[in-house]
Motif scaffolding. Structure first.
Motif, PDB file in Angstrom:
ATOM      1  N   PHE A  23      45.466  33.656  42.818  1.00 38.69           N
ATOM      2  CA  PHE A  23      44.319  33.031  43.378  1.00 38.69           C
ATOM      3  C   PHE A  23      43.071  33.379  42.922  1.00 38.69           C
ATOM      4  CE2 PHE A  23      41.270  31.646  46.820  1.00 38.69           C
ATOM      5  CZ  PHE A  23      41.490  30.302  46.788  1.00 38.69           C
ATOM      6  N   ASN A  24      42.209  32.311  42.595  1.00 35.09           N
ATOM      7  CA  ASN A  24      40.990  32.746  42.251  1.00 35.09           C
ATOM      8  C   ASN A  24      39.900  31.627  42.692  1.00 35.09           C
ATOM      9  OD1 ASN A  24      38.414  32.381  40.079  1.00 35.09           O
ATOM     10  ND2 ASN A  24      39.355  34.057  39.509  1.00 35.09           N
ATOM     11  N   ILE A  25      38.827  32.183  43.397  1.00 40.34           N
ATOM     12  CA  ILE A  25      38.026  31.446  44.149  1.00 40.34           C
ATOM     13  C   ILE A  25      37.188  30.324  43.284  1.00 40.34           C
ATOM     14  CG2 ILE A  25      35.709  31.215  45.432  1.00 40.34           C
ATOM     15  CD1 ILE A  25      36.532  34.178  46.760  1.00 40.34           C
ATOM     16  N   GLY A  26      36.786  30.903  42.015  1.00 40.84           N
ATOM     17  CA  GLY A  26      36.112  30.084  40.915  1.00 40.84           C
ATOM     18  C   GLY A  26      36.816  28.862  40.660  1.00 40.84           C
ATOM     19  N   THR A  27      37.964  28.870  40.338  1.00 39.30           N
ATOM     20  CA  THR A  27      38.797  27.723  39.879  1.00 39.30           C
ATOM     21  C   THR A  27      39.180  26.932  41.201  1.00 39.30           C
ATOM     22  OG1 THR A  27      40.976  29.007  40.291  1.00 39.30           O
ATOM     23  CG2 THR A  27      39.788  28.949  37.920  1.00 39.30           C
ATOM     24  N   ALA A  28      39.494  27.637  42.445  1.00 43.57           N
ATOM     25  CA  ALA A  28      39.619  26.788  43.491  1.00 43.57           C
ATOM     26  C   ALA A  28      38.616  25.847  43.714  1.00 43.57           C
ATOM     27  CB  ALA A  28      40.082  27.864  44.705  1.00 43.57           C
ATOM     28  N   VAL A  29      37.333  26.335  43.805  1.00 45.40           N
ATOM     29  CA  VAL A  29      36.170  25.481  44.426  1.00 45.40           C
ATOM     30  C   VAL A  29      35.445  24.549  43.255  1.00 45.40           C
ATOM     31  CG1 VAL A  29      35.739  27.279  46.151  1.00 45.40           C
ATOM     32  CG2 VAL A  29      34.408  27.337  43.980  1.00 45.40           C
ATOM     33  N   SER A  30      36.173  24.746  42.122  1.00 45.38           N
ATOM     34  CA  SER A  30      35.468  23.606  40.771  1.00 45.38           C
ATOM     35  C   SER A  30      36.433  23.080  39.905  1.00 45.38           C
ATOM     36  CB  SER A  30      34.505  24.649  40.080  1.00 45.38           C
ATOM     37  OG  SER A  30      35.101  25.637  39.382  1.00 45.38           O
ATOM     38  N   ASP A  31      37.515  24.060  39.436  1.00 50.42           N
ATOM     39  CA  ASP A  31      38.269  23.322  38.364  1.00 50.42           C
ATOM     40  C   ASP A  31      39.062  22.498  38.880  1.00 50.42           C
ATOM     41  OD1 ASP A  31      36.744  25.114  36.867  1.00 50.42           O
ATOM     42  OD2 ASP A  31      38.458  26.209  36.050  1.00 50.42           O
ATOM     43  N   ARG A  32      39.670  22.747  40.234  1.00 42.90           N
ATOM     44  CA  ARG A  32      40.546  21.938  40.698  1.00 42.90           C
ATOM     45  C   ARG A  32      40.046  20.413  41.182  1.00 42.90           C
ATOM     46  NH1 ARG A  32      42.075  21.631  46.401  1.00 42.90           N
ATOM     47  NH2 ARG A  32      39.955  23.009  46.869  1.00 42.90           N
ATOM     48  N   TRP A  33      38.836  20.236  41.519  1.00 39.40           N
ATOM     49  CA  TRP A  33      38.319  18.873  41.691  1.00 39.40           C
ATOM     50  C   TRP A  33      37.883  18.544  40.372  1.00 39.40           C
ATOM     51  CZ3 TRP A  33      39.032  16.293  45.819  1.00 39.40           C
ATOM     52  CH2 TRP A  33      39.132  17.047  47.007  1.00 39.40           C
ATOM     53  N   ALA A  34      37.231  19.238  39.327  1.00 40.81           N
ATOM     54  CA  ALA A  34      36.994  18.637  38.125  1.00 40.81           C
ATOM     55  C   ALA A  34      38.253  18.085  37.485  1.00 40.81           C
ATOM     56  CB  ALA A  34      36.306  19.837  37.284  1.00 40.81           C
ATOM     57  N   ALA A  35      39.546  18.708  37.668  1.00 37.14           N
ATOM     58  CA  ALA A  35      40.531  17.916  36.991  1.00 37.14           C
ATOM     59  C   ALA A  35      41.063  16.730  37.541  1.00 37.14           C
ATOM     60  CB  ALA A  35      41.693  18.919  37.009  1.00 37.14           C
ATOM     61  N   SER A  36      40.771  16.548  38.731  1.00 42.56           N
ATOM     62  CA  SER A  36      41.377  15.382  39.654  1.00 42.56           C
ATOM     63  C   SER A  36      40.033  14.425  40.042  1.00 42.56           C
ATOM     64  CB  SER A  36      41.982  15.662  41.066  1.00 42.56           C
ATOM     65  OG  SER A  36      40.997  16.465  41.827  1.00 42.56           O
ATOM     66  N   ASP A  37      38.908  14.650  40.180  1.00 41.69           N
ATOM     67  CA  ASP A  37      37.869  13.903  40.553  1.00 41.69           C
ATOM     68  C   ASP A  37      36.285  14.312  39.864  1.00 41.69           C
ATOM     69  OD1 ASP A  37      36.406  11.925  41.320  1.00 41.69           O
ATOM     70  OD2 ASP A  37      36.770  11.999  43.484  1.00 41.69           O
ATOM     71  N   PRO A  38      36.308  14.265  38.402  1.00 41.14           N
ATOM     72  CA  PRO A  38      35.247  15.133  37.871  1.00 41.14           C
ATOM     73  C   PRO A  38      33.844  14.563  38.154  1.00 41.14           C
ATOM     74  CG  PRO A  38      36.356  13.816  36.300  1.00 41.14           C
ATOM     75  CD  PRO A  38      37.109  13.841  37.476  1.00 41.14           C
ATOM     76  N   GLY A  39      33.675  13.109  38.730  1.00 41.64           N
ATOM     77  CA  GLY A  39      32.539  12.546  38.924  1.00 41.64           C
ATOM     78  C   GLY A  39      31.999  12.794  40.686  1.00 41.64           C
ATOM     79  N   LEU A 244      30.260  31.929  52.982  1.00 45.49           N
ATOM     80  CA  LEU A 244      31.537  31.712  53.092  1.00 45.49           C
ATOM     81  C   LEU A 244      32.046  30.611  54.262  1.00 45.49           C
ATOM     82  CD1 LEU A 244      32.540  35.397  52.740  1.00 45.49           C
ATOM     83  CD2 LEU A 244      33.739  33.162  51.429  1.00 45.49           C
ATOM     84  N   ASN A 245      30.814  30.188  55.278  1.00 41.94           N
ATOM     85  CA  ASN A 245      31.065  29.198  56.164  1.00 41.94           C
ATOM     86  C   ASN A 245      30.482  27.854  55.550  1.00 41.94           C
ATOM     87  OD1 ASN A 245      31.319  31.348  57.551  1.00 41.94           O
ATOM     88  ND2 ASN A 245      29.969  30.930  59.361  1.00 41.94           N
ATOM     89  N   VAL A 246      29.834  27.684  54.724  1.00 37.14           N
ATOM     90  CA  VAL A 246      29.320  26.694  54.206  1.00 37.14           C
ATOM     91  C   VAL A 246      29.620  26.201  52.774  1.00 37.14           C
ATOM     92  CG1 VAL A 246      27.239  25.095  54.009  1.00 37.14           C
ATOM     93  CG2 VAL A 246      27.562  26.634  55.984  1.00 37.14           C
ATOM     94  N   LEU A 247      28.917  27.121  51.759  1.00 32.94           N
ATOM     95  CA  LEU A 247      28.911  26.808  50.219  1.00 32.94           C
ATOM     96  C   LEU A 247      30.215  26.868  49.732  1.00 32.94           C
ATOM     97  CD1 LEU A 247      27.532  26.188  47.534  1.00 32.94           C
ATOM     98  CD2 LEU A 247      27.326  28.498  47.379  1.00 32.94           C
ATOM     99  N   LEU A 248      31.012  27.726  49.802  1.00 31.70           N
ATOM    100  CA  LEU A 248      32.496  27.804  49.242  1.00 31.70           C
ATOM    101  C   LEU A 248      33.354  26.933  49.933  1.00 31.70           C
ATOM    102  CD1 LEU A 248      32.592  31.613  48.196  1.00 31.70           C
ATOM    103  CD2 LEU A 248      31.937  29.372  46.811  1.00 31.70           C
ATOM    104  N   PRO A 249      33.676  27.203  51.288  1.00 31.86           N
ATOM    105  CA  PRO A 249      34.556  25.996  52.018  1.00 31.86           C
ATOM    106  C   PRO A 249      34.214  24.551  51.625  1.00 31.86           C
ATOM    107  CG  PRO A 249      33.926  27.765  53.393  1.00 31.86           C
ATOM    108  CD  PRO A 249      32.921  27.950  52.108  1.00 31.86           C
ATOM    109  N   GLY A 250      32.737  24.411  51.836  1.00 36.45           N
ATOM    110  CA  GLY A 250      32.539  22.823  51.356  1.00 36.45           C
ATOM    111  C   GLY A 250      33.029  22.565  50.231  1.00 36.45           C
ATOM    112  N   LEU A 251      32.726  23.290  48.990  1.00 40.81           N
ATOM    113  CA  LEU A 251      33.306  23.081  47.653  1.00 40.81           C
ATOM    114  C   LEU A 251      34.749  22.861  47.538  1.00 40.81           C
ATOM    115  CD1 LEU A 251      30.745  25.201  45.575  1.00 40.81           C
ATOM    116  CD2 LEU A 251      30.804  22.599  45.858  1.00 40.81           C
ATOM    117  N   TYR A 252      35.536  23.655  48.289  1.00 46.55           N
ATOM    118  CA  TYR A 252      37.020  23.876  48.269  1.00 46.55           C
ATOM    119  C   TYR A 252      37.482  22.626  48.799  1.00 46.55           C
ATOM    120  CZ  TYR A 252      41.800  25.406  49.158  1.00 46.55           C
ATOM    121  OH  TYR A 252      42.919  25.647  49.303  1.00 46.55           O
TER     122      TYR A 252
END
Length: 544
Positions: A23-39, A244-252
């Motif tokens: 598990f990597n936080i960086g890919t989980a909060v950006s790349d995952r969504w970029a692959a499925s819904d980049p816009g 950890l309560n807002v930025l990263l969970p929101g992106l996740y």
């Protein structure tokens, strides 16, 4: 990820952790969504004038990849500590994600820190690099003895002598990057404790810490994500609460997060942001909520669209709880945790877990209890220390390079918080202060939070701090330090009125026997009152 249930009991019964082997936080909060819904919108940068700027998940992934490539070329490697001295901004999120993808360790630091505080943390973390703004760079340059290991400075405000231009670094490097293969226990971030009870310590967290936060975020935001959700907090993203309560969970969760740059919390400006951006979900610390109470005619002047508001970091209190429900038409969901083990207790009005004056109940997946010095659970209604049972995904890996301090944090398998509380017959935990904050008066143990909350309910008071002042007869008396609202004059008559206000609403043993008016309230970077200053002041007054 939690699913909506009819009851708290069913959530507890059915919940199971699902922590992957890699598990990597960086890919989980950006790349995952970029692959499925980049816009899809990831971030919105609030501007008081003009339209907010927007950053999509596709852009977030590409820019963080480019920055990771640039930092790697400049020598940043897996395990290196990279400090971030930044405001809420697109660049802050991009930098965090790039650091996680590199397998490096993010060290978020608040721009409000002075030079000594910055120097201490940079040296303690052994930071090799720092990503900062012009304001942060100016502070770093004023440090008398530059930390010897600090080799690289990247500025989001352009190149400036020794500083490298953040945006040029992104523009000059490939938007494609293969993230380091990290596991859930590999270090991801180091967040320093607030230092209200001793020297700040670097709490080291693994990549799993984000997954550990998710159930708590979902409960206090009543099963986020829902259609139209939009997250914002005035809390600094350098604090665990903001990050950890807002930025990263929101992106996740794919929920847009609003970045708003305020050097100092301004209640009118905060309400303006919430109105303009149509914020649906907010994390507002108790002190900020109490400051909102000073704004007249909120309902008439601001058109708000709030669905949920969570509050944590210190006790909210019954007065503020009831005011917020009447003012905003929603129930504030209080939650609890600390830097080492955050978001383990929560309220959730949507499933009936809500009680004025209580933090809430254990979040699904976490075992929380009130224990005694021997590590045994206290009976309902008995005071003790709030503690969390290990193992737990949200729990820290340990204090950076301090095994002794880490060991002292535990009694057996219970992580101790240093916070005093009770658990009632229904399983609600009531917080009444840190060990050092609890006031002992005539045999009573008194938590300052409830007194402070009651004080700020007085129409003349903006902020208040309550501490124990040594007293020969009672051991301690309650002393209140009060900041008045603009246009209100201090007087002996007002001081007596304030004493009576608390006595009538709380009890004869809790009211402040002394009231002192002050011009400004000292707050930590996380918005908590620094009671230590007032405890020392009261002890000096008593000649102790």
């Amino acid at each position: 990820m939690l699913e909506r249930r009819d009851s708290y009991a069913s959530l507890i019964r059915d919940f199971r952790w699902n922590i992957p082997e890699r598990f990597n936080i960086g890919t989980a909060v950006s790349d995952r969504w970029a692959a499925s819904d980049p816009g899809r919108t990831a971030l919105l940068d609030y501007r008081a004038e003009g339209e907010a700027q927007r950053l999509s998940f596709g852009e977030l992934a590409a820019r963080s990849n480019a920055l990771a490539n640039g930092l790697r070329e400049l020598g940043v490697r897996r395990g290196d500590r990279v400090a971030l001295l930044l405001p809420q901004s697109f660049e802050t999120a991009i930098a965090h994600i790039a650091i996680y993808k590199l397998g490096a360790i993010a060290v978020p630091l608040a721009l409000l820190f002075g030079m000594e505080a910055l120097e201490y943390r940079l040296q303690a973390a052994g930071a090799k690099s720092v990503v900062t703004s012009a304001a942060g760079l100016a502070k770093i340059r004023r440090i008398a003895d530059r930390p010897p290991g600090l080799e690289l400075i990247v500025s989001i405000d352009g190149a400036d002598g020794e500083a490298i231009d953040f945006h040029r670094l992104v523009a000059d490097h490939s938007p494609h990057f293969s993230a380091e293969d990290t596991g859930p226990d590999d270090p991801a971030m180091m967040i320093f404790t607030s230092g209200t009870t001793g020297p700040p310590k670097g709490a080291l967290h693994g990549h799993r810490v984000l997954l550990g936060h998710l159930p708590g975020v979902q409960t206090h935001h009543e099963f986020l994500p829902q259609p139209g959700d939009l997250l914002w907090t005035p809390a600094d993203w350098a604090w665990a609460g903001g990050l950890l309560n807002v930025l990263l969970p929101g992106l996740y969760f794919g929920v847009p997060v609003v970045a708003g740059r305020f050097e100092k919390f301004d209640p009118e400006a905060a309400l303006g942001l919430a109105e303009k951006m149509r914020v649906r979900n907010a994390f507002i610390p108790p002190t900020a909520l109490r400051m909102l109470r000073t704004v007249p005619d909120i309902g008439r002047r601001f058109r708000l669209d709030l669905r949920t508001v969570g509050s944590g970091g210190e006790s909210l209190g019954r007065e503020t709880f009831e005011w917020a429900r009447a003012e905003f038409g929603i129930t504030i969901n209080e939650f609890y945790g600390q830097t080492e083990c955050n978001l383990v207790l929560s309220s959730c009005a949507a499933i009936g877990v809500s009680r004025a004056g209580a933090i809430g109940k254990a979040v699904p997946g976490h075992t929380v209890a009130v224990i005694g010095e021997d590590g045994q659970r206290m009976k309902a209604g008995e005071a003790g220390q709030i503690a969390i049972l290990r193992p737990d995904p949200v729990m820290f890996l340990g204090y950076w390079q301090d095994e002794q301090a880490t060991a002292k944090k535990f009694i057996g398998d219970w992580l101790t918080t240093g916070d005093q509380g009770i658990e009632d017959e229904d399983g609600y935990v009531h917080f009444f202060g840190r060990d050092d904050d609890v006031i002992t008066s005539a045999g009573f143990r008194i938590g300052p939070g409830e007194i402070e909350d009651c004080l700020t309910g007085h129409p003349a008071i903006a902020l208040a701090a309550a501490v124990g002042k040594p007293d020969a007869m009672r051991t301690e008396i309650v002393k209140a330090y009060v900041v008045l609202k603009d246009g209100t004059a201090a007087s002996e008559a007002l001081a007596e009125e304030i004493k009576l206000w608390v006595r009538e609403r709380l009890s004869a043993h809790e009211y402040p026997r002394e009231v002192e008016f002050i011009d400004e309230m000292p707050l930590t970077t996380t918005g908590k009152v620094i009671r230590r200053i007032f405890r020392d002041r009261a002890r000096a007054e008593a000649g102790v």
